[in-house]
Motif scaffolding. Structure first.
Motif, PDB file in Angstrom:
ATOM      1  N   VAL A  29      10.285  27.296 -18.125  1.00  0.00           N
ATOM      2  CA  VAL A  29      10.813  26.231 -17.278  1.00  0.00           C
ATOM      3  C   VAL A  29       9.659  25.443 -16.675  1.00  0.00           C
ATOM      4  CG1 VAL A  29      10.953  27.742 -15.251  1.00  0.00           C
ATOM      5  CG2 VAL A  29      12.455  25.773 -15.407  1.00  0.00           C
ATOM      6  N   ARG A  30       9.937  24.177 -16.377  1.00  0.00           N
ATOM      7  CA  ARG A  30       8.940  23.380 -15.664  1.00  0.00           C
ATOM      8  C   ARG A  30       9.635  22.327 -14.830  1.00  0.00           C
ATOM      9  NH1 ARG A  30       6.016  18.577 -18.912  1.00  0.00           N
ATOM     10  NH2 ARG A  30       7.823  17.813 -20.021  1.00  0.00           N
ATOM     11  N   VAL A  31       8.977  21.937 -13.760  1.00  0.00           N
ATOM     12  CA  VAL A  31       9.385  20.819 -12.912  1.00  0.00           C
ATOM     13  C   VAL A  31       8.434  19.686 -13.267  1.00  0.00           C
ATOM     14  CG1 VAL A  31       9.493  19.962 -10.551  1.00  0.00           C
ATOM     15  CG2 VAL A  31      10.275  22.269 -11.053  1.00  0.00           C
ATOM     16  N   HIS A  32       8.970  18.507 -13.511  1.00  0.00           N
ATOM     17  CA  HIS A  32       8.127  17.385 -13.932  1.00  0.00           C
ATOM     18  C   HIS A  32       8.768  16.058 -13.557  1.00  0.00           C
ATOM     19  CE1 HIS A  32      10.676  16.597 -17.595  1.00  0.00           C
ATOM     20  NE2 HIS A  32      10.988  17.862 -17.362  1.00  0.00           N
ATOM     21  N   SER A  33       8.097  14.973 -13.865  1.00  0.00           N
ATOM     22  CA  SER A  33       8.591  13.596 -13.669  1.00  0.00           C
ATOM     23  C   SER A  33       8.985  13.322 -12.217  1.00  0.00           C
ATOM     24  CB  SER A  33       9.776  13.305 -14.601  1.00  0.00           C
ATOM     25  OG  SER A  33       9.402  13.503 -15.941  1.00  0.00           O
ATOM     26  N   LEU A  34       8.126  13.697 -11.290  1.00  0.00           N
ATOM     27  CA  LEU A  34       8.345  13.443  -9.870  1.00  0.00           C
ATOM     28  C   LEU A  34       8.122  11.958  -9.606  1.00  0.00           C
ATOM     29  CD1 LEU A  34       8.837  14.810  -7.116  1.00  0.00           C
ATOM     30  CD2 LEU A  34       6.399  15.251  -6.998  1.00  0.00           C
ATOM     31  N   LYS A  35       9.165  11.259  -9.116  1.00  0.00           N
ATOM     32  CA  LYS A  35       9.096   9.800  -8.920  1.00  0.00           C
ATOM     33  C   LYS A  35       9.581   9.417  -7.529  1.00  0.00           C
ATOM     34  CE  LYS A  35      10.282   8.800 -13.696  1.00  0.00           C
ATOM     35  NZ  LYS A  35      11.353   8.294 -14.529  1.00  0.00           N
ATOM     36  N   LYS A  36       8.773   8.690  -6.820  1.00  0.00           N
ATOM     37  CA  LYS A  36       9.147   8.175  -5.500  1.00  0.00           C
ATOM     38  C   LYS A  36      10.015   6.931  -5.676  1.00  0.00           C
ATOM     39  CE  LYS A  36       6.942   6.477  -1.271  1.00  0.00           C
ATOM     40  NZ  LYS A  36       5.628   6.221  -0.660  1.00  0.00           N
ATOM     41  N   GLY A  37      11.033   6.783  -4.807  1.00  0.00           N
ATOM     42  CA  GLY A  37      11.874   5.591  -4.810  1.00  0.00           C
ATOM     43  C   GLY A  37      12.976   5.591  -5.846  1.00  0.00           C
ATOM     44  N   ASP A  38      13.200   6.703  -6.522  1.00  0.00           N
ATOM     45  CA  ASP A  38      14.212   6.777  -7.573  1.00  0.00           C
ATOM     46  C   ASP A  38      15.563   7.154  -6.961  1.00  0.00           C
ATOM     47  OD1 ASP A  38      15.334   6.695 -10.077  1.00  0.00           O
ATOM     48  OD2 ASP A  38      14.588   8.668 -10.685  1.00  0.00           O
ATOM     49  N   VAL A  39      16.404   6.157  -6.725  1.00  0.00           N
ATOM     50  CA  VAL A  39      17.727   6.338  -6.111  1.00  0.00           C
ATOM     51  C   VAL A  39      18.722   6.726  -7.205  1.00  0.00           C
ATOM     52  CG1 VAL A  39      19.554   5.148  -4.823  1.00  0.00           C
ATOM     53  CG2 VAL A  39      17.155   4.645  -4.338  1.00  0.00           C
ATOM     54  N   PRO A  40      19.689   7.617  -6.897  1.00  0.00           N
ATOM     55  CA  PRO A  40      20.686   7.988  -7.909  1.00  0.00           C
ATOM     56  C   PRO A  40      21.449   6.767  -8.415  1.00  0.00           C
ATOM     57  CG  PRO A  40      20.960   9.320  -5.922  1.00  0.00           C
ATOM     58  CD  PRO A  40      19.936   8.281  -5.625  1.00  0.00           C
ATOM     59  N   PRO A  41      21.920   6.798  -9.672  1.00  0.00           N
ATOM     60  CA  PRO A  41      22.670   5.660 -10.226  1.00  0.00           C
ATOM     61  C   PRO A  41      23.885   5.280  -9.375  1.00  0.00           C
ATOM     62  CG  PRO A  41      22.188   7.248 -11.956  1.00  0.00           C
ATOM     63  CD  PRO A  41      21.753   7.867 -10.650  1.00  0.00           C
ATOM     64  N   ILE A 124       5.042  17.971  -1.814  1.00  0.00           N
ATOM     65  CA  ILE A 124       6.416  18.406  -2.075  1.00  0.00           C
ATOM     66  C   ILE A 124       6.357  19.752  -2.788  1.00  0.00           C
ATOM     67  CG2 ILE A 124       8.571  17.898  -3.293  1.00  0.00           C
ATOM     68  CD1 ILE A 124       7.837  14.919  -3.014  1.00  0.00           C
ATOM     69  N   ASP A 125       7.076  20.731  -2.237  1.00  0.00           N
ATOM     70  CA  ASP A 125       7.189  22.060  -2.848  1.00  0.00           C
ATOM     71  C   ASP A 125       8.603  22.203  -3.392  1.00  0.00           C
ATOM     72  OD1 ASP A 125       4.629  22.715  -1.884  1.00  0.00           O
ATOM     73  OD2 ASP A 125       5.447  23.479  -0.008  1.00  0.00           O
ATOM     74  N   ILE A 126       8.722  22.596  -4.649  1.00  0.00           N
ATOM     75  CA  ILE A 126      10.032  22.757  -5.281  1.00  0.00           C
ATOM     76  C   ILE A 126      10.135  24.176  -5.820  1.00  0.00           C
ATOM     77  CG2 ILE A 126      11.577  21.942  -7.102  1.00  0.00           C
ATOM     78  CD1 ILE A 126       9.962  19.251  -6.946  1.00  0.00           C
ATOM     79  N   GLN A 127      11.040  24.959  -5.218  1.00  0.00           N
ATOM     80  CA  GLN A 127      11.268  26.325  -5.682  1.00  0.00           C
ATOM     81  C   GLN A 127      12.548  26.356  -6.509  1.00  0.00           C
ATOM     82  OE1 GLN A 127      10.653  29.968  -3.253  1.00  0.00           O
ATOM     83  NE2 GLN A 127      12.856  30.166  -3.443  1.00  0.00           N
ATOM     84  N   VAL A 128      12.441  26.910  -7.705  1.00  0.00           N
ATOM     85  CA  VAL A 128      13.581  27.005  -8.626  1.00  0.00           C
ATOM     86  C   VAL A 128      13.917  28.477  -8.815  1.00  0.00           C
ATOM     87  CG1 VAL A 128      14.374  26.554 -10.976  1.00  0.00           C
ATOM     88  CG2 VAL A 128      12.890  24.899  -9.829  1.00  0.00           C
ATOM     89  N   HIS A 129      15.166  28.826  -8.569  1.00  0.00           N
ATOM     90  CA  HIS A 129      15.652  30.196  -8.814  1.00  0.00           C
ATOM     91  C   HIS A 129      17.012  30.107  -9.497  1.00  0.00           C
ATOM     92  CE1 HIS A 129      17.924  29.747  -4.978  1.00  0.00           C
ATOM     93  NE2 HIS A 129      16.829  29.145  -4.598  1.00  0.00           N
ATOM     94  N   MET A 130      16.972  29.599 -10.747  1.00  0.00           N
ATOM     95  CA  MET A 130      18.200  29.387 -11.518  1.00  0.00           C
ATOM     96  C   MET A 130      18.833  30.714 -11.922  1.00  0.00           C
ATOM     97  SD  MET A 130      16.730  28.076 -15.129  1.00  0.00           S
ATOM     98  CE  MET A 130      15.343  28.876 -15.856  1.00  0.00           C
ATOM     99  N   ARG A 131      20.002  30.613 -12.506  1.00  0.00           N
ATOM    100  CA  ARG A 131      20.706  31.786 -13.018  1.00  0.00           C
ATOM    101  C   ARG A 131      20.654  31.748 -14.548  1.00  0.00           C
ATOM    102  NH1 ARG A 131      23.151  34.719  -9.322  1.00  0.00           N
ATOM    103  NH2 ARG A 131      24.629  35.704 -10.737  1.00  0.00           N
ATOM    104  N   GLY A 144       3.586  19.322  -5.788  1.00  0.00           N
ATOM    105  CA  GLY A 144       3.171  17.991  -6.217  1.00  0.00           C
ATOM    106  C   GLY A 144       3.293  17.037  -5.055  1.00  0.00           C
ATOM    107  N   GLY A 145       3.172  15.783  -5.357  1.00  0.00           N
ATOM    108  CA  GLY A 145       3.324  14.736  -4.360  1.00  0.00           C
ATOM    109  C   GLY A 145       3.930  13.517  -5.019  1.00  0.00           C
ATOM    110  N   ALA A 146       4.701  12.764  -4.257  1.00  0.00           N
ATOM    111  CA  ALA A 146       5.407  11.617  -4.832  1.00  0.00           C
ATOM    112  C   ALA A 146       4.454  10.538  -5.324  1.00  0.00           C
ATOM    113  CB  ALA A 146       6.386  11.046  -3.820  1.00  0.00           C
ATOM    114  N   ASP A 147       3.272  10.468  -4.769  1.00  0.00           N
ATOM    115  CA  ASP A 147       2.297   9.474  -5.219  1.00  0.00           C
ATOM    116  C   ASP A 147       1.147  10.104  -6.004  1.00  0.00           C
ATOM    117  OD1 ASP A 147       3.664   7.308  -4.084  1.00  0.00           O
ATOM    118  OD2 ASP A 147       2.763   7.685  -2.129  1.00  0.00           O
ATOM    119  N   VAL A 148       1.304  11.366  -6.388  1.00  0.00           N
ATOM    120  CA  VAL A 148       0.266  12.083  -7.112  1.00  0.00           C
ATOM    121  C   VAL A 148       0.674  12.184  -8.577  1.00  0.00           C
ATOM    122  CG1 VAL A 148      -0.984  14.268  -7.313  1.00  0.00           C
ATOM    123  CG2 VAL A 148      -0.280  13.443  -5.060  1.00  0.00           C
TER     124      VAL A 148
END
Length: 180
Positions: A29-41, A124-131, A144-148
């Motif tokens: 698994v990975r967390v990626h594509s962190l984007k600032k200003g991305d509002v849901p559709p 920004i810290d993102i912890q994932v504990h999926m099933r 990560g960081g929104a501007d990094v």
């Protein structure tokens, strides 16, 4: 160990793949594509008034020879912003993975939208504990960081040489914690 970390319990940079060793061997698994200003559709939620939206993707890949049932919803995440680790608003309009049969050599991705005060989006810290197969998986944390840019948080020759990179700061912090 390269980009595929095994048995990792300390935070890694956004964009790094982590692989499970326990009963879910072959799942990574990975967390990626962190984007600032991305509002849901669907648009801004009134609960996020005055906050800055950002989004990130979580991708799960099956490299095993058998299929796994994967579930990744908002409740399987803990997202924190800023150096003090303040909680963020996770939008209900996020695209989750709900009871998906992940076959060998396949991937599934989820896009999550969140909001926090703009001044806190530098860390920004993102912890994932999926099933997986209706069992909780080992929790992993990405930083990560929104501007990094993601390349600044990955362990690469360039990132490890950069004294001020986020990956360098995280590594330094973890080394100090280990010495304490």
């Amino acid at each position: 160990m390269g980009p595929e970390q095994r048995g990792q319990s300390s935070p890694v940079g956004v964009g790094v793949w982590l692989e499970y060793d326990d009963g879910h061997k072959g799942i990574r698994v990975r967390v990626h594509s962190l984007k600032k200003g991305d509002v849901p559709p669907e648009g801004r939620d009134s609960d996020a008034k005055g906050l800055t939206y950002f989004s990130f993707r979580v991708t799960v890949e099956n490299r095993a020879e058998e299929w796994f049932m994967v579930e990744l919803e908002r409740r399987h995440l803990d997202v924190r912003a800023g150096k003090d680790g303040d909680s963020v608003y996770l939008d209900y309009n996020s695209r989750e993975i709900e009871g998906f049969k992940l076959y060998p050599l396949r991937r599934a991705s989820a896009t999550f939208h969140a909001a926090a005060p703009a001044r806190r989006l530098d860390v920004i810290d993102i912890q994932v504990h999926m099933r997986i197969d209706d069992e909780p998986s080992t929790p992993y944390v990405w930083v990560g960081g929104a501007d990094v840019p993601e390349s600044a948080t990955r362990t690469s020759k360039r990132a490890t040489r950069a004294k001020d990179s986020l990956a360098s700061e995280v590594s330094k912090f973890l080394e100090e914690q280990g010495d304490a």
